[in-house]
Design a protein around this motif. Structure first.
Motif, PDB file in Angstrom:
ATOM      1  N   GLU A 136      41.266   2.209  57.850  1.00 59.09           N
ATOM      2  CA  GLU A 136      40.957   2.203  59.283  1.00 59.09           C
ATOM      3  C   GLU A 136      40.062   3.384  59.657  1.00 59.09           C
ATOM      4  O   GLU A 136      39.113   3.245  60.432  1.00 59.09           O
ATOM      5  N   LEU A 137      40.355   4.547  59.078  1.00 54.57           N
ATOM      6  CA  LEU A 137      39.529   5.722  59.346  1.00 54.57           C
ATOM      7  C   LEU A 137      38.097   5.516  58.863  1.00 54.57           C
ATOM      8  O   LEU A 137      37.135   5.836  59.573  1.00 54.57           O
ATOM      9  N   VAL A 138      37.951   4.994  57.655  1.00 54.96           N
ATOM     10  CA  VAL A 138      36.616   4.773  57.096  1.00 54.96           C
ATOM     11  C   VAL A 138      35.820   3.830  57.988  1.00 54.96           C
ATOM     12  O   VAL A 138      34.645   4.073  58.292  1.00 54.96           O
ATOM     13  N   ALA A 167      31.280   3.420  61.541  1.00 54.44           N
ATOM     14  CA  ALA A 167      30.737   2.821  62.761  1.00 54.44           C
ATOM     15  C   ALA A 167      30.146   3.870  63.708  1.00 54.44           C
ATOM     16  O   ALA A 167      29.293   3.548  64.541  1.00 54.44           O
ATOM     17  N   MET A 168      30.586   5.121  63.587  1.00 56.85           N
ATOM     18  CA  MET A 168      30.078   6.182  64.456  1.00 56.85           C
ATOM     19  C   MET A 168      28.664   6.617  64.093  1.00 56.85           C
ATOM     20  O   MET A 168      27.996   7.287  64.870  1.00 56.85           O
ATOM     21  N   LYS A 209      27.753  14.621  54.603  1.00 55.19           N
ATOM     22  CA  LYS A 209      28.111  15.052  53.251  1.00 55.19           C
ATOM     23  C   LYS A 209      29.588  14.782  52.975  1.00 55.19           C
ATOM     24  O   LYS A 209      29.977  14.379  51.879  1.00 55.19           O
ATOM     25  N   LYS A 210      30.431  15.013  53.995  1.00 54.32           N
ATOM     26  CA  LYS A 210      31.867  14.747  53.839  1.00 54.32           C
ATOM     27  C   LYS A 210      32.139  13.243  53.790  1.00 54.32           C
ATOM     28  O   LYS A 210      33.129  12.802  53.189  1.00 54.32           O
ATOM     29  N   LEU A 211      31.280  12.456  54.439  1.00 53.36           N
ATOM     30  CA  LEU A 211      31.470  11.002  54.470  1.00 53.36           C
ATOM     31  C   LEU A 211      31.199  10.375  53.098  1.00 53.36           C
ATOM     32  O   LEU A 211      31.821   9.372  52.731  1.00 53.36           O
TER      33      LEU A 211
END
Length: 226
Positions: free
Chosen positions: A175-177, A182-183, A192-194
């Motif tokens: 759900e977080l991903v 989407a943001m 980079k963290k994504l």
């Protein structure tokens, strides 16, 4: 000395009387204020960096404590980290350029620790509004780092063959991903963290698959034995 030869600057010969304005082309009083202002800013910057190290260390240790199951100690350290942040906020507000760098990094670490603490206590992901003094980027940075903590939790529960817990952690991650992607995050440090989330997701899926396969094999063995 020939004109083509480079001259070395002689500090004594080139010294300037900074107290006298009789022959200067500069506004000496303004220069004094500039030097004093720079010194004051530099002292504030060094103080912020030092306190942010303390704040970041507390937050890191709180995360370790949470994984060890020492929630009381973790809660105390998270509270101490927040106290440092609130102590620094007036200085940061007066000099906003000091926020980027050490302070933002410490805030992201704090956010990660607080999000993990709330998740373990309440089984939910903490909302941004619950730490209103964090910027949205600092909260998102902590949230992205929290996904790594979900993987650590999943590994710990997988060793206990707790398939249900691993499935819950995977559900939260997915759900977080979905929401983070989407943001369309633009900040380089957030993007980079994504990046590692695909790997985190794959590893957690692998854990769940192994647990499901082990459970299936045990069931089949039991049926054969019967």
């Amino acid at each position: 000395m020939s004109q083509g030869r480079k001259r070395k600057f002689n500090a004594e010969a080139g010294a300037v009387d900074t107290e006298s304005s009789s022959s200067s082309m500069l506004d000496v009083q303004d220069w004094k204020q500039l030097a004093a202002g720079y010194k004051a800013y530099d002292e504030k910057r060094e103080m912020v960096i030092k306190r942010c190290r303390d704040m970041q260390k507390l937050s890191k240790n709180a995360i370790y404590a949470l994984h060890r199951g020492d929630r009381a100690k973790a809660k105390q350290m998270v509270s101490e980290a927040e106290a440092i942040a609130r102590e620094l906020l007036p200085t940061i507000s007066a000099s906003p350029s000091l926020r980027q760098g050490s302070f933002t990094n410490a805030c992201e670490e704090y956010a990660e620790a607080l999000i993990l603490q709330v998740y373990l206590e309440d089984g939910r992901v903490m909302a941004w509004r619950e730490a209103e003094w964090l910027t949205c980027e600092e909260y998102l940075g902590g949230l992205l780092d929290f996904t790594g903590e979900l993987q650590r939790l999943a590994v710990a529960r997988a060793t206990e063959r707790d398939e249900g817990a691993v499935r819950r952690y995977l559900g939260v991650l997915e759900e977080l991903v979905a929401r983070l992607v989407a943001m369309d995050l633009r900040q380089p440090w957030l993007r980079k963290k994504l990046g590692p989330l695909d790997s985190t997701h794959s590893k957690m899926q692998g854990l769940l698959y192994e647990l499901s396969l082990t459970a299936h094999n045990k069931l089949m063995a039991a049926r054969v034995a019967a």
